[in-house]
Design a protein around this motif. Structure first.
Motif, PDB file in Angstrom:
ATOM      1  N   ALA A  74       0.769  -1.482  -0.043  1.00 37.96           N
ATOM      2  CA  ALA A  74       0.119   0.214   0.314  1.00 37.96           C
ATOM      3  C   ALA A  74       1.046   1.190  -0.302  1.00 37.96           C
ATOM      4  O   ALA A  74       0.751   2.475   1.082  1.00 37.96           O
ATOM      5  N   LEU A  75       2.088   1.540  -0.816  1.00 40.03           N
ATOM      6  CA  LEU A  75       2.848   2.247  -0.658  1.00 40.03           C
ATOM      7  C   LEU A  75       2.340   3.289  -1.969  1.00 40.03           C
ATOM      8  O   LEU A  75       1.434   2.821  -3.045  1.00 40.03           O
ATOM      9  N   ASN A  76       3.004   4.104  -2.664  1.00 40.19           N
ATOM     10  CA  ASN A  76       2.947   5.197  -3.564  1.00 40.19           C
ATOM     11  C   ASN A  76       3.646   4.325  -4.648  1.00 40.19           C
ATOM     12  O   ASN A  76       2.959   4.986  -5.948  1.00 40.19           O
ATOM     13  N   THR A  77       5.197   4.376  -4.406  1.00 43.91           N
ATOM     14  CA  THR A  77       5.535   3.986  -5.306  1.00 43.91           C
ATOM     15  C   THR A  77       6.862   3.110  -4.804  1.00 43.91           C
ATOM     16  O   THR A  77       7.115   3.212  -3.852  1.00 43.91           O
ATOM     17  N   VAL A  78       7.103   1.941  -5.981  1.00 38.93           N
ATOM     18  CA  VAL A  78       9.006   1.609  -4.815  1.00 38.93           C
ATOM     19  C   VAL A  78       9.248   1.264  -6.394  1.00 38.93           C
ATOM     20  O   VAL A  78       9.184   1.242  -7.544  1.00 38.93           O
TER      21      VAL A  78
END
Length: 340
Positions: free
Chosen positions: A95-99
């Motif tokens: 549930a992150l914005n970007t990897v």
């Protein structure tokens, strides 16, 4: 052009007693056609001439060879497509914005470990993450201590002129250079062409020293940058009681730290991402976890299977919204988080 030594049937394939229209060809014939077409670069017309049949029958031979497993075609996606798929899956899983995925770590070589090679692999991906943060002159970039950020800071990142670089924790009394937060601040500021702001304080001062440090104007100036931060770049610590390398001020004998699975900016948390305190942590000069939750761009940088639980719990706590890691660590996290 090389040609198969397979003898041409005297009456041609179409003239054989086999039911060609139904695709009932012998395996040897399927193999001969497939070998000429796929490994000898023959055209279908070439294969038809060699076998004494029509191009239509060659097309059926090749289709039947694939159906029966004599021909197996593998479509291998390029590295950037594979990495993009893993990054997208990991972004959703945590549930992150970007990897941001770096290239696989190089083989360390004799007498070396992944720690010795991770900086070169991670730095370009960290540079991409910092570029995407859109920092402007006067914006505040916080940097944590720790070996990962220290190693990344040995390499070129991205130019961020006028950005204020500040440490997230004290540590001028630590012997290891990667826990000397002012040293890391200097390195990162040099790499991004920013303006360093130093924190001349130990991470965990004694009860008598603590209040006087908080009243010092030079320390107040740095602490006041924390809630103004636009971006934070931080390492993720492995479970504290399993580590051989940890800041001297951390009381590894503390019973409460048994529940800790990781830390960011020397603030520990449990498997659910809840803060874990220890004796004296009320005097810790480090950015609060709650403050990190309100920084717009928070970039965690971490590699290693020993940090899988630490990364998962840190993301669960909302202490970072972006992650820079390598494909091996990313896959290990997905193995732990995606349903089987």
């Amino acid at each position: 052009m090389p040609r198969s030594a397979q003898p041409t049937p005297s009456n041609g394939v179409d003239g054989s007693s086999l039911d060609a229209e139904s695709g009932h060809f012998p395996a040897s014939l399927l193999y001969a056609a497939a070998k000429m077409y796929y490994t000898e670069d023959a055209t279908q017309a070439d294969v038809a001439a060699q076998l004494g049949t029509s191009r239509a029958t060659v097309s059926r031979l090749l289709a039947e060879a694939k159906r029966r497993g004599i021909v197996r075609i593998e479509v291998v996606p390029p590295a950037e497509v594979t990495a993009g798929d893993v990054a997208d899956r990991l972004t959703r899983a945590l549930a992150l914005n970007t990897v941001f995925l770096c290239h696989p770590l190089a083989q360390p070589g004799p007498g070396r470990t992944d720690v010795d090679v991770m900086g070169a692999a991670l730095a370009p991906a960290v540079g991409r993450a910092l570029t995407a943060a859109g920092l402007l002159p006067g914006d505040v970039l916080l940097v944590s201590s720790g070996r990962t950020v220290y190693e990344v800071a040995q390499y070129d990142l991205v130019d961020l002129p006028g950005v204020l670089v500040a440490p997230t924790v004290g540590g001028n009394d630590q012997p290891e250079e990667w826990y000397q937060t002012n040293e890391i601040t200097r390195l990162v500021a040099n790499r991004v062409k920013g303006r360093p702001n130093y924190l001349f304080a130990p991470a965990l001062p004694g009860p008598d020293l603590y209040p006087s440090l908080l009243n010092d104007p030079s320390i107040q100036r740095v602490l006041n940058l924390w809630p103004r931060a636009r971006c934070a770049l931080m390492g993720v610590g492995a479970p504290p009681l399993s580590r051989s390398d940890i800041p001297r001020f951390v009381p590894t004998g503390s019973t409460s730290l048994r529940t800790a699975v990781g830390d960011v900016c020397s603030r520990f948390y449990d498997r659910d991402g809840e803060p874990v305190e220890f004796d004296g942590s009320d005097r810790l000069i480090a950015v609060e976890l709650e403050v990190l939750q309100h920084v717009p761009v928070t970039i965690a940088v971490a590699v290693g299977r020993d940090k899988v639980d630490s990364i998962i719990a840190g993301a669960r706590g909302g202490y970072f919204n972006q992650l820079v890691t390598d494909p091996v660590t990313a896959t290990a996290i997905l193995d732990r988080t995606e349903p089987g």
